[in-house]
Write a protein that holds these residues in place. Structure first.
Motif, PDB file in Angstrom:
ATOM      1  N   HIS A 130       0.825  -1.210   0.000  1.00 16.08           N
ATOM      2  CA  HIS A 130       0.000   0.000   0.000  1.00 16.08           C
ATOM      3  C   HIS A 130       0.858   1.257   0.000  1.00 16.08           C
ATOM      4  N   GLN A 131       1.981   1.216   0.728  1.00 13.07           N
ATOM      5  CA  GLN A 131       2.807   2.418   0.842  1.00 13.07           C
ATOM      6  C   GLN A 131       3.508   2.792  -0.464  1.00 13.07           C
ATOM      7  N   LYS A 166      -2.396   9.701   7.099  1.00  5.58           N
ATOM      8  CA  LYS A 166      -2.529  10.195   5.721  1.00  5.58           C
ATOM      9  C   LYS A 166      -3.676   9.503   4.993  1.00  5.58           C
ATOM     10  N   GLY A 167      -3.892   8.218   5.256  1.00  9.34           N
ATOM     11  CA  GLY A 167      -4.977   7.498   4.590  1.00  9.34           C
ATOM     12  C   GLY A 167      -6.324   8.141   4.843  1.00  9.34           C
ATOM     13  N   ALA A 168      -6.576   8.527   6.100  1.00 12.19           N
ATOM     14  CA  ALA A 168      -7.845   9.177   6.441  1.00 12.19           C
ATOM     15  C   ALA A 168      -7.918  10.571   5.826  1.00 12.19           C
ATOM     16  N   ILE A 169      -6.807  11.286   5.827  1.00 13.04           N
ATOM     17  CA  ILE A 169      -6.787  12.647   5.283  1.00 13.04           C
ATOM     18  C   ILE A 169      -7.105  12.643   3.789  1.00 13.04           C
ATOM     19  N   LEU A 170      -6.513  11.714   3.049  1.00 13.08           N
ATOM     20  CA  LEU A 170      -6.765  11.660   1.598  1.00 13.08           C
ATOM     21  C   LEU A 170      -8.225  11.334   1.307  1.00 13.08           C
ATOM     22  N   ASP A 171      -8.834  10.477   2.152  1.00 19.29           N
ATOM     23  CA  ASP A 171     -10.261  10.195   1.971  1.00 19.29           C
ATOM     24  C   ASP A 171     -11.096  11.438   2.264  1.00 19.29           C
ATOM     25  N   ALA A 172     -10.682  12.206   3.265  1.00 19.49           N
ATOM     26  CA  ALA A 172     -11.399  13.443   3.589  1.00 19.49           C
ATOM     27  C   ALA A 172     -11.264  14.453   2.450  1.00 19.49           C
ATOM     28  N   VAL A 173     -10.107  14.472   1.799  1.00 22.40           N
ATOM     29  CA  VAL A 173      -9.918  15.340   0.634  1.00 22.40           C
ATOM     30  C   VAL A 173     -10.852  14.899  -0.492  1.00 22.40           C
ATOM     31  N   ASP A 174     -10.910  13.593  -0.739  1.00 19.85           N
ATOM     32  CA  ASP A 174     -11.803  13.074  -1.784  1.00 19.85           C
ATOM     33  C   ASP A 174     -13.264  13.398  -1.481  1.00 19.85           C
ATOM     34  N   ASP A 175     -13.618  13.411  -0.187  1.00 21.12           N
ATOM     35  CA  ASP A 175     -15.001  13.697   0.212  1.00 21.12           C
ATOM     36  C   ASP A 175     -15.310  15.190   0.229  1.00 21.12           C
ATOM     37  N   GLY A 176     -14.298  16.013  -0.050  1.00 17.73           N
ATOM     38  CA  GLY A 176     -14.513  17.456  -0.073  1.00 17.73           C
ATOM     39  C   GLY A 176     -14.543  18.100   1.297  1.00 17.73           C
ATOM     40  N   LEU A 177     -14.092  17.370   2.330  1.00 15.68           N
ATOM     41  CA  LEU A 177     -14.102  17.905   3.689  1.00 15.68           C
ATOM     42  C   LEU A 177     -12.839  18.695   3.999  1.00 15.68           C
ATOM     43  N   ILE A 178     -11.739  18.360   3.328  1.00 11.17           N
ATOM     44  CA  ILE A 178     -10.482  19.104   3.435  1.00 11.17           C
ATOM     45  C   ILE A 178     -10.151  19.615   2.042  1.00 11.17           C
ATOM     46  N   SER A 202      -9.219  -2.225  -0.812  1.00  4.97           N
ATOM     47  CA  SER A 202     -10.394  -1.456  -0.417  1.00  4.97           C
ATOM     48  C   SER A 202     -11.092  -0.955  -1.667  1.00  4.97           C
ATOM     49  N   GLU A 203     -12.243  -0.309  -1.486  1.00  6.36           N
ATOM     50  CA  GLU A 203     -12.964   0.252  -2.615  1.00  6.36           C
ATOM     51  C   GLU A 203     -12.204   1.409  -3.237  1.00  6.36           C
ATOM     52  N   LYS A 204     -11.464   2.132  -2.405  1.00  8.67           N
ATOM     53  CA  LYS A 204     -10.707   3.268  -2.904  1.00  8.67           C
ATOM     54  C   LYS A 204      -9.557   2.796  -3.789  1.00  8.67           C
ATOM     55  N   VAL A 205      -9.392   3.456  -4.922  1.00  7.02           N
ATOM     56  CA  VAL A 205      -8.307   3.136  -5.845  1.00  7.02           C
ATOM     57  C   VAL A 205      -7.201   4.173  -5.672  1.00  7.02           C
ATOM     58  N   GLU A 206      -5.995   3.703  -5.309  1.00  2.80           N
ATOM     59  CA  GLU A 206      -4.850   4.595  -5.159  1.00  2.80           C
ATOM     60  C   GLU A 206      -4.241   4.873  -6.537  1.00  2.80           C
ATOM     61  N   PHE A 251     -11.464  10.913  12.151  1.00  2.00           N
ATOM     62  CA  PHE A 251     -10.471   9.832  12.141  1.00  2.00           C
ATOM     63  C   PHE A 251     -11.011   8.613  12.898  1.00  2.00           C
ATOM     64  N   GLU A 252     -11.695   8.853  14.007  1.00  4.13           N
ATOM     65  CA  GLU A 252     -12.290   7.744  14.762  1.00  4.13           C
ATOM     66  C   GLU A 252     -13.350   7.030  13.921  1.00  4.13           C
ATOM     67  N   PHE A 253     -14.194   7.809  13.224  1.00  7.14           N
ATOM     68  CA  PHE A 253     -15.210   7.250  12.339  1.00  7.14           C
ATOM     69  C   PHE A 253     -14.566   6.471  11.191  1.00  7.14           C
ATOM     70  N   TRP A 254     -13.503   7.023  10.626  1.00  2.19           N
ATOM     71  CA  TRP A 254     -12.805   6.424   9.490  1.00  2.19           C
ATOM     72  C   TRP A 254     -12.210   5.067   9.870  1.00  2.19           C
ATOM     73  N   ILE A 255     -11.667   4.966  11.066  1.00  6.72           N
ATOM     74  CA  ILE A 255     -11.101   3.695  11.534  1.00  6.72           C
ATOM     75  C   ILE A 255     -12.193   2.630  11.610  1.00  6.72           C
TER      76      ILE A 255
END
Length: 472
Positions: free
Chosen positions: A22-23, A247-259, A37-41, A179-183
Motif C-alpha cells: 500500500h505504501q 494520511k490514509g484518512a486525510i486523503l479520503d477526507a480530501v476526496d469527500d470534499g471535507l479538506i 479497499s474500494e478506494k483506488v490509489e 479519524f475515529e469514524f474512518w477507523i
C-alpha cells in the motif's frame, strides 16, 4: 432454450496476485493502483495492461470487486482474474458480485473468511451458458447497476455547486472525530488486530494533540505541527509510521470534499534520538553455545521452541501455530500456513501476509528430533500451546540460557534475526533468505538486514580486488 455448462473458474480464466504494498502509492500517480479497499490509489508505474476483474483478498471478503480495462498496478493481496477463455468478463463479474461470497463462506466452517486463497478461485464451480447469452446477461446487469447507482446518488446544492452527501461530517467537523469514524468504517475487520490497535492508539494521540482542529482548518502548517508534536516523544521511524496511517484518512477526507487540499504533501519527519539498540542476533559461536545448553527431553518445553526457531527462522506466532500435521518428515519440510494469536488468545489466525505461507526446509537432525517428539500428539492441535500463552515466558527462558552461557541476551524474535544473519554470512542469497523468512518482498529483507548486507559488500570488494590483481 440454451444449455448451461459447469466449469471451474481456473479453467476459463487466469488468476494471479500483484506484488506491491500500500505504501507504494503516490499522490496524483499516472496509473490506477488497486489495493484492498474500494478506494483506488495511484502509482506512476503499471504492472499489467489487460482487461481484468480485481478482487481484494482481505477485508470485506466477497463485497468489493473492480472491473478495469487498461494499464494498472496491483497490491500483493489483490487477485487479478483475466485471460478469459469462453467466458464473458461482464457475465463473470456479476457471478462474483452475487455468488462468490456465498461460495467463500461455504469453505469456512466458522462462517467467516478472514482472507481468500488461490484455490478458492481456481476451484470455484460456475455455471455458464453460451457466449451470446453471457453477453446479454452481462450487459443487463451492467445497465441495472448503473441505474441503481444513479438513484443512490442524492446530491444537494451548496455554495452554488453540487456536492455528494458523505455521512454526517462537514468542513466544520473535528478531525479527531472523523479519524475515529474512518477507523471504524475502513479498518475494523479489514486489518489484523495488532494493526487496528495501532490505529486506535494514533487516534488517541490525535485527540490529545489537535483536539479542536476542524477539517476546514487542516492545512500543511497544521499537519506539520501535528507531526512535530508527535515527534517530541517518538523516534523518527515511528513518526513516519504515524504519518502513513493518518494520511490514509486525510486523503479520503480530501476526496469527500471535507479538506480543501492534501496537507500531507512535502511533510518533514523529525523525531527524538533513537534509543541505544540492543544486539538483535548472535554469532555462530554464541548460537552453538546456546543450543548446547538447551534441555531437550521428551516433554514439550520452551527449549524445543527455541531450537525450532533458531533452525528455521519462523516467527513466534508461526511456531505457536504449528501442528504435527504441518511436518513432512519424508520431504524434511515444515508447512507454514497459519499463526496462533497469543495476544488475545483467539486461536488460529491467518499468516502475516500471503508470502508468509511457505514450506521451510529443515535439516535431518531437527527432523528426527521432532519426529520422535510429536509422534503421539493430536495431528491438528498446536504443539506448543497448552492454555494461554504470553511471549514473556519463552523470552525469559531464553534470557536465562543466554546469561548462563555468558552471551548477549536476545529475544525469541532475535533468534529469527540470528537465523537470517548466519545464512547470509554463509553465502545464502538474500532472495532465498527472504523466501525462507516469509517476507512480503525482498525489499523488506534488505531494509531489516542492511547492516549485514553492507558488511558482506565490504567482503565482496576484497574479493573483487584480489581477482582483478590476479589478472595482471
Amino acid at each position: 432454450m440454451f444449455a448451461w455448462e459447469q466449469r471451474k473458474l481456473g479453467e476459463v480464466a487466469e488468476i494471479k496476485t500483484g506484488s506491491r504494498n500500500h505504501q507504494d502509492s503516490v499522490d496524483n500517480g499516472k496509473y490506477p493502483f488497486f489495493v484492498r479497499s474500494e478506494k483506488v490509489e495511484r502509482l506512476n508505474e503499471y504492472d499489467f495492461d489487460t482487461k481484468a476483474i480485481l478482487v481484494p483478498g482481505d477485508g470485506r471478503i466477497g463485497e468489493i470487486f473492480h472491473y478495469y480495462d487498461g494499464k494498472f498496478a496491483l497490491h500483493q493481496r489483490v487477485y487479478k482474474v483475466d485471460n478469459f477463455k469462453e467466458v464473458n468478463p461482464l457475465y463473470l463479474l456479476n457471478l462474483f458480485k452475487y455468488k462468490f461470497k456465498k461460495h467463500a463462506l461455504r469453505l469456512n466452517a466458522q462462517g467467516t473468511v478472514p482472507s481468500l486463497r488461490l484455490p478458492m478461485f481456481t476451484n470455484w464451480n460456475i455455471l455458464i451458458p453460451n457466449l451470446n447469452e453471457q453477453q446479454k446477461i452481462g450487459l443487463f446487469f451492467q445497465q441495472l447497476d448503473s441505474l441503481i447507482t444513479l438513484h443512490q446518488r442524492k446530491p444537494f446544492i451548496k455554495n452554488g455547486g453540487i456536492k455528494m452527501i458523505t455521512s454526517n461530517f462537514t468542513c466544520d467537523s473535528l478531525f479527531k472525530d472523523y479519524f475515529e469514524f474512518w477507523i471504524k468504517l475502513y479498518k475494523e475487520g479489514a486489518v489484523r488486530p495488532v494493526t487496528l490497535e495501532k490505529y486506535r492508539n494514533n487516534q488517541k494521540h490525535i485527540a490529545k494533540i489537535i483536539p479542536n482542529l476542524k477539517m476546514k482548518d487542516f492545512d500543511r502548517n497544521a499537519y506539520q505541527e501535528l507531526l512535530n508534536q508527535y515527534a517530541l516523544t517518538h523516534e523518527r521511524q515511528t513518526v513516519i509510521d504515524f504519518h502513513h496511517q493518518v494520511k490514509g484518512a486525510i486523503l479520503d477526507a480530501v476526496d469527500d470534499g471535507l479538506i480543501d487540499r492534501d496537507p500531507t504533501r512535502k511533510a518533514i519527519f523529525k523525531g527524538k534520538a533513537p534509543r541505544e539498540k540492543k544486539q538483535k542476533y548472535l554469532n555462530q559461536f554464541e548460537l552453538h553455545n546456546l543450543l548446547e545448553d538447551l534441555d531437550l527431553g521428551m516433554e514439550i518445553t520452551w527449549d524445543w521452541l527455541i531450537l525450532l526457531i533458531a533452525k528455521t527462522g519462523l516467527r513466534f506466532s508461526e511456531a505457536l501455530g504449528l501442528t504435527p500435521a504441518d511436518f513432512d518428515f519424508a520431504r524434511q519440510t515444515i508447512s507454514v500456513n497459519k499463526t496462533w494469536d497469543y495476544k488475545t488468545n483467539t486461536g488460529f489466525q491467518p499468516t502475516k501476509n500471503r508470502s508468509s505461507i511457505r514450506k521451510v526446509q529443515m535439516d535431518w537432525q531437527l527432523g528426527m528430533q521432532f519426529q520422535h517428539l510429536i509422534k503421539n500428539l493430536n495431528k491438528d492441535e498446536p504443539i506448543f500451546v497448552n492454555g494461554p500463552v504470553c511471549n514473556s515466558t519463552p523470552n525469559n527462558c531464553l534470557a536465562r540460557h543466554c546469561r548462563k552461557c555468558g552471551i548477549p541476551e536476545i529475544s525469541i524474535h532475535g533468534l529469527r534475526h540470528t537465523h537470517a544473519s548466519l545464512l547470509m554470512f554463509a553465502g545464502v542469497s538474500i532472495a532465498s533468505v527472504s523466501r525462507r523468512l516469509g517476507h512480503s518482498s525482498i525489499t523488506t529483507t534488505q531494509k531489516v538486514y542492511m547492516h549485514i548486507i553492507s558488511e558482506l559488500e565490504n567482503q565482496d570488494n576484497d574479493l573483487v580486488m584480489r581477482y582483478l590483481s590476479s589478472l595482471s
